[in-house]
Write a protein that holds these residues in place. Structure first.
Motif, PDB file in Angstrom:
ATOM      1  N   ALA A 161      -4.137   1.829   3.482  1.00 22.50           N
ATOM      2  CA  ALA A 161      -3.411   1.836   2.205  1.00 22.50           C
ATOM      3  C   ALA A 161      -4.317   1.318   1.090  1.00 22.50           C
ATOM      4  O   ALA A 161      -5.053   0.350   1.284  1.00 22.50           O
ATOM      5  CB  ALA A 161      -2.175   0.950   2.322  1.00 22.50           C
ATOM      6  N   GLY A 162      -4.289   2.007  -0.039  1.00 23.64           N
ATOM      7  CA  GLY A 162      -5.056   1.560  -1.200  1.00 23.64           C
ATOM      8  C   GLY A 162      -6.485   2.061  -1.208  1.00 23.64           C
ATOM      9  O   GLY A 162      -7.188   1.938  -2.212  1.00 23.64           O
ATOM     10  N   ALA A 163      -6.937   2.639  -0.082  1.00 18.35           N
ATOM     11  CA  ALA A 163      -8.324   3.116  -0.036  1.00 18.35           C
ATOM     12  C   ALA A 163      -8.424   4.484  -0.704  1.00 18.35           C
ATOM     13  O   ALA A 163      -7.440   5.220  -0.793  1.00 18.35           O
ATOM     14  CB  ALA A 163      -8.789   3.203   1.404  1.00 18.35           C
ATOM     15  N   ILE A 164      -9.623   4.805  -1.187  1.00 15.79           N
ATOM     16  CA  ILE A 164      -9.826   6.117  -1.803  1.00 15.79           C
ATOM     17  C   ILE A 164     -10.508   7.024  -0.784  1.00 15.79           C
ATOM     18  O   ILE A 164     -11.619   6.730  -0.340  1.00 15.79           O
ATOM     19  CB  ILE A 164     -10.720   5.981  -3.055  1.00 15.79           C
ATOM     20  CG1 ILE A 164     -10.062   5.029  -4.049  1.00 15.79           C
ATOM     21  CG2 ILE A 164     -11.006   7.328  -3.697  1.00 15.79           C
ATOM     22  CD1 ILE A 164     -11.020   4.435  -5.037  1.00 15.79           C
ATOM     23  N   PRO A 165      -9.828   8.111  -0.364  1.00 16.66           N
ATOM     24  CA  PRO A 165     -10.466   8.988   0.626  1.00 16.66           C
ATOM     25  C   PRO A 165     -11.555   9.848  -0.029  1.00 16.66           C
ATOM     26  O   PRO A 165     -11.327  10.395  -1.118  1.00 16.66           O
ATOM     27  CB  PRO A 165      -9.312   9.870   1.124  1.00 16.66           C
ATOM     28  CG  PRO A 165      -8.123   9.555   0.285  1.00 16.66           C
ATOM     29  CD  PRO A 165      -8.491   8.569  -0.751  1.00 16.66           C
ATOM     30  N   THR A 166     -12.708   9.915   0.599  1.00 15.66           N
ATOM     31  CA  THR A 166     -13.795  10.759   0.064  1.00 15.66           C
ATOM     32  C   THR A 166     -14.444  11.521   1.206  1.00 15.66           C
ATOM     33  O   THR A 166     -14.309  11.156   2.375  1.00 15.66           O
ATOM     34  CB  THR A 166     -14.912   9.921  -0.602  1.00 15.66           C
ATOM     35  OG1 THR A 166     -15.459   9.042   0.373  1.00 15.66           O
ATOM     36  CG2 THR A 166     -14.433   9.146  -1.812  1.00 15.66           C
TER      37      THR A 166
END
Ligand code: GDP
Length: 454
Positions: free
Chosen positions: A352-357
């Motif tokens: 949660a809260g992470a930016i997927p790249t």
């Protein structure tokens, strides 16, 4: 002319230096001072004398010393003072680039009586001769050092005199207030038509607000001038180097499948949404036995300590528990963005809260840039301010605002002498900003940032 220029105007020697970096196709040598034409003419020869009309025209000739011709094709231009960059007579010689020839031309000019210029000395002379105020002179260095278009726009507006004009208007407002207060001091018995105290207070308030408004732009000014340090850190093999390359849009860092191969930190300049950024790629952080890897990890931790923003990168296809950012393990209290890389993999399950790249195809980079922009400016869509002051300006403005507050306090007690003294102190600070009252130490600091020939 400002106060300092009058002190310095007594005698000036003629200075010369390269205006271009060595190794280019052209080497431009700049000469400025009372003997610029005489010295230039001793080295350069063309069909007509250097100073013959029309001036500001490029003329073809040769440069020679006692031994013979040094450069058979040199374009020379004469720009007479006071309407030149420095305000003095200026001669420029445009020689062929190359290691030896242009250097010998410069040497010939030094033999002809010129002194080699100090860093920033041409711009310093422009300031001393009243061609630029200090904020404009500083903008010359900002322009050269600009790392992003926003920084370039800011430097150009300041070079055009926008910041200096704002400060001078503020200073003029204070001068009017001071004149009013001094006349009260000069004619205390006479019941002249004094400005009501309330309107003096309103004037002080307006000046204080103007100072604070400029001060508020300091954070932006420092970010645009110095950039921010963005550190890419995380466990080994999660794609830190791949992300660095993706952000840069080119292959800079070595990408391998073998964990623990980035042993040292790597720094690159980039800009993200107009923000100049020093991107630092670090060695993956894990328990390591290898001495070299351990020292790389120590460097990673040291980089994190110096970061403004940390991108904590993890492999989004692996459980987060083993890769999590633990604040207690690092000496860093600033913002951390968790990036879940490898989001192209089926097993990807970002925390949660992470930016997927995905560093391989650039997926998620836009969201990452948005998040960085929000963190840096504290607002989603930052609009460039017209002026943004530097740390040096900020110190002057803070001191001026403090003096204005003292003036207002003294006004309440009708202590006119104190009001006048505080107003003068505020004016001195504003003068330091534009250079009207700057002392030589400030000038040394400002101009030491410049390169030779500027
Ligand atoms: P670092 O050790 O964290 O700097 O990781 P590298 O950038 O060297 O990448 C480690 C391995 O992961 C390399 O084989 C990369 O090709 C691969 N990799 C990096 N990013 C991605 C990604 O977004 N998706 C996938 N599938 N593989 C990636």
């Amino acid at each position: 002319m400002n106060e300092i220029s009058r002190l310095n105007a007594s005698e000036t020697d003629t200075i010369a230096a390269f205006a271009t970096a060595l190794g280019g196709a052209l080497a431009v040598i700049r000469v400025s001072g009372p003997e610029a034409v005489a010295a230039g003419q001793r080295v350069w020869q063309g069909a007509a004398p250097l100073a013959s009309p029309p001036c500001r025209t490029l003329r073809l000739g040769v440069a020679r010393n006692a031994g013979g011709v040094l450069d058979g094709e040199v374009l020379a231009v004469y720009m007479p003072g006071p309407h030149s960059f420095t305000g003095e007579d200026v001669v420029e010689l445009h020689c062929h680039g190359g290691a030896l020839g242009a250097r010998l031309v410069l040497l010939a000019l030094l033999e002809a009586g010129c002194r080699h210029a100090e860093p920033g000395e041409f711009t310093k002379r422009a300031f001393l001769n009243g061609r630029l105020d200090l904020t404009q002179a500083e903008a010359v260095a900002d322009l050269i050092g600009a790392q992003s278009e926003s920084a370039l726009h800011l430097a150009n507006r300041q070079l055009g005199g926008l910041l200096g004009r704002r400060v001078r208007e503020l200073d003029e407002g204070l001068a009017d207030l001071l004149a009013e207060i001094e006349s009260r001091l000069d004619f205390p018995e006479e019941d002249l038509d004094w400005e009501p105290t309330a309107s003096l207070r309103a004037g002080l308030d307006r000046a204080g607000d103007a100072c604070r408004e400029l001060l508020d732009s300091q954070t932006e000014g420092e970010i645009l001038r110095q950039g921010i340090v963005l550190v890419l850190a995380g466990p080994p093999n999660v794609g830190k180097s791949s992300l660095l390359n993706a952000i840069l849009g080119r292959d800079r860092a070595i990408v391998t499948e073998i964990p623990g191969t980035t042993r040292d930190t790597l720094e690159e300049l980039a800009h993200i949404r107009g923000i100049p950024v020093r991107l630092v790629d670090t060695a993956g952080i894990r328990e390591a036995n290898d001495l070299i890897e351990r020292s790389g990890i120590e460097r990673s931790r040291a980089s994190i300590r110096q970061a403004q923003v940390v991108l904590w990168i993890v492999d989004g296809s692996q459980p987060y528990a083993g890769q999590a950012w633990h604040p207690g393990e690092h000496t860093f209290a600033g913002p951390v963005l968790v990036v879940a890389n490898k989001c192209d993999r089926d097993a990807c399950d970002p925390p949660a809260g992470a930016i997927p790249t995905c560093a391989l195809d650039g997926r998620g980079l836009g969201e990452l840039f948005d998040a960085i922009e929000r963190l840096v400016w504290q607002t989603p869509h930052h609009r460039e301010s017209e002026v943004a002051v530097s740390a040096r300006h900020g110190r002057c403005l803070a001191a001026a605002a403090e003096s204005l507050a003292a003036a207002e306090a003294a006004l309440d007690g009708e202590a006119w002498e104190l009001v006048a003294a505080a107003l003068r102190a505020a004016q001195t600070e504003l003068g330091r900003m534009t250079g009207r009252t700057a002392d030589p130490d400030i000038l040394d600091i400002v101009f030491s940032r410049f390169c030779i020939g500027k």
